[in-house]
Design a protein around this motif. Structure first.
Motif, PDB file in Angstrom:
ATOM      1  N   ASP A  69       0.869  -1.173   0.000  1.00 44.19           N
ATOM      2  CA  ASP A  69       0.000   0.000   0.000  1.00 44.19           C
ATOM      3  C   ASP A  69       0.908   1.225   0.000  1.00 44.19           C
ATOM      4  O   ASP A  69       1.446   1.610   1.038  1.00 44.19           O
ATOM      5  CB  ASP A  69      -0.914  -0.015   1.229  1.00 44.19           C
ATOM      6  N   ASP A  70       1.082   1.839  -1.162  1.00 43.84           N
ATOM      7  CA  ASP A  70       2.032   2.938  -1.298  1.00 43.84           C
ATOM      8  C   ASP A  70       1.585   4.180  -0.536  1.00 43.84           C
ATOM      9  O   ASP A  70       2.417   4.921  -0.011  1.00 43.84           O
ATOM     10  CB  ASP A  70       2.219   3.269  -2.780  1.00 43.84           C
ATOM     11  N   ARG A  71       0.286   4.399  -0.452  1.00 43.08           N
ATOM     12  CA  ARG A  71      -0.232   5.593   0.219  1.00 43.08           C
ATOM     13  C   ARG A  71       0.079   5.559   1.714  1.00 43.08           C
ATOM     14  O   ARG A  71       0.513   6.550   2.295  1.00 43.08           O
ATOM     15  CB  ARG A  71      -1.747   5.705  -0.004  1.00 43.08           C
ATOM     16  N   ARG A  72      -0.110   4.422   2.336  1.00 44.66           N
ATOM     17  CA  ARG A  72       0.083   4.295   3.783  1.00 44.66           C
ATOM     18  C   ARG A  72       1.467   3.775   4.162  1.00 44.66           C
ATOM     19  O   ARG A  72       1.844   3.816   5.326  1.00 44.66           O
ATOM     20  CB  ARG A  72      -0.983   3.368   4.373  1.00 44.66           C
TER      21      ARG A  72
ATOM     22  N   VAL B  50       2.416   0.573   3.926  1.00 43.29           N
ATOM     23  CA  VAL B  50       2.144  -0.663   4.662  1.00 43.29           C
ATOM     24  C   VAL B  50       2.314  -1.859   3.722  1.00 43.29           C
ATOM     25  O   VAL B  50       1.813  -1.855   2.602  1.00 43.29           O
ATOM     26  CB  VAL B  50       0.727  -0.660   5.261  1.00 43.29           C
TER      27      VAL B  50
ATOM     28  N   ARG C  14       4.862  -2.007   8.668  1.00 44.49           N
ATOM     29  CA  ARG C  14       4.742  -0.587   8.337  1.00 44.49           C
ATOM     30  C   ARG C  14       6.139   0.014   8.194  1.00 44.49           C
ATOM     31  O   ARG C  14       7.036  -0.233   9.002  1.00 44.49           O
ATOM     32  CB  ARG C  14       3.966   0.143   9.424  1.00 44.49           C
TER      33      ARG C  14
ATOM     34  N   GLU D 226       8.714   2.852   8.574  1.00 43.80           N
ATOM     35  CA  GLU D 226       8.904   4.015   9.440  1.00 43.80           C
ATOM     36  C   GLU D 226      10.264   4.647   9.172  1.00 43.80           C
ATOM     37  O   GLU D 226      11.280   3.947   9.077  1.00 43.80           O
ATOM     38  CB  GLU D 226       8.793   3.610  10.908  1.00 43.80           C
TER      39      GLU D 226
ATOM     40  N   TRP E  34      -4.564  -5.513  -1.206  1.00 48.28           N
ATOM     41  CA  TRP E  34      -5.243  -4.637  -0.261  1.00 48.28           C
ATOM     42  C   TRP E  34      -6.604  -4.244  -0.817  1.00 48.28           C
ATOM     43  O   TRP E  34      -6.729  -3.924  -2.003  1.00 48.28           O
ATOM     44  CB  TRP E  34      -4.430  -3.380   0.007  1.00 48.28           C
TER      45      TRP E  34
ATOM     46  N   GLU F 157      -9.038  -1.122   3.981  1.00 46.70           N
ATOM     47  CA  GLU F 157      -8.382  -1.517   5.224  1.00 46.70           C
ATOM     48  C   GLU F 157      -8.335  -3.031   5.385  1.00 46.70           C
ATOM     49  O   GLU F 157      -7.735  -3.540   6.335  1.00 46.70           O
ATOM     50  CB  GLU F 157      -9.137  -0.904   6.421  1.00 46.70           C
TER      51      GLU F 157
END
Length: 204
Positions: A123-126, A128, A141, A143, A165, A168
């Protein structure tokens, strides 16, 4: 009148070895090969930088030539890879899941517990990452741009063959059916059914 859904264009001719996976970075092509090399091709008359406005950030309809050949880029063939445009990194799945910074491809991170992974979803946006390993699904995730922190790990009935994905939630392909997994609780959504009957409505 016959309608053609797409045009087939041969960009690279007579490639010397089998291609395992492919990704595009602007107008360039990244080809991961069975011999563990990574070959980068560029349009013969294209600008050298994918950020150059004249490249339009897309694949060009012209002949591609070899720009760089990185032998032994991975220890095992890369079976899947993609570009994270927002973070300017290459994500690849080989023996493990790794991140390399573009354009020089220096190693950024190796995801812990990813050895033996057979499917992943990013998930590039988040920022994740979710992957399937044996009969478990792990969620990590990113960080600080260089470190992956484990968020969750769930047990599932069988080995994951495909993963994506869905907002959510996580859509898993196992055996001959799909299942939707809540990424927070790990509780599956019931009644998805066989893959042949799976529709977009099941994601809602």
């Amino acid at each position: 009148m016959v309608h053609s859904a797409y045009d087939a264009i041969e960009l690279v001719k007579n490639h010397p070895t089998k291609i395992e996976s492919i990704a595009s970075n602007g107008s360039k092509l990244l080809l991961a090969c069975v011999d563990c090399s990574l070959r980068i091709y560029a349009p013969q008359s294209a600008p050298s930088s994918p950020s150059d406005p004249s490249s339009n950030g897309s694949i060009q309809r012209q002949r591609y030539v070899l720009e760089k050949n990185l032998g032994s880029f991975s220890r095992k063939p890369i079976v899947a890879m993609e570009i994270s445009k927002s973070r300017n990194v290459l994500l690849s799945l080989s023996e493990t899941i790794t991140f390399h910074r573009l354009p020089n491809l220096e190693l950024v991170a190796v995801v812990s517990k990813s050895k033996g992974v057979n499917a992943y979803a990013w998930d590039d946006r988040r920022g994740v990452l979710c992957f399937g390993r044996q009969k478990r699904v792990g969620i990590f995730r990113l960080e600080g741009g260089r470190e992956f922190v484990e968020v969750k790990e769930f047990s599932i009935p069988d080995m994951v063959t495909s993963i994506a994905w869905c907002g959510e939630n996580i859509c898993l392909g196992i055996r001959r059916e799909y299942m939707i997994l809540n990424s927070t609780s790990g509780v599956p959504k019931k009644g998805i059914g066989p893959r042949t009957e799976f529709t977009r409505a099941a994601l809602i």
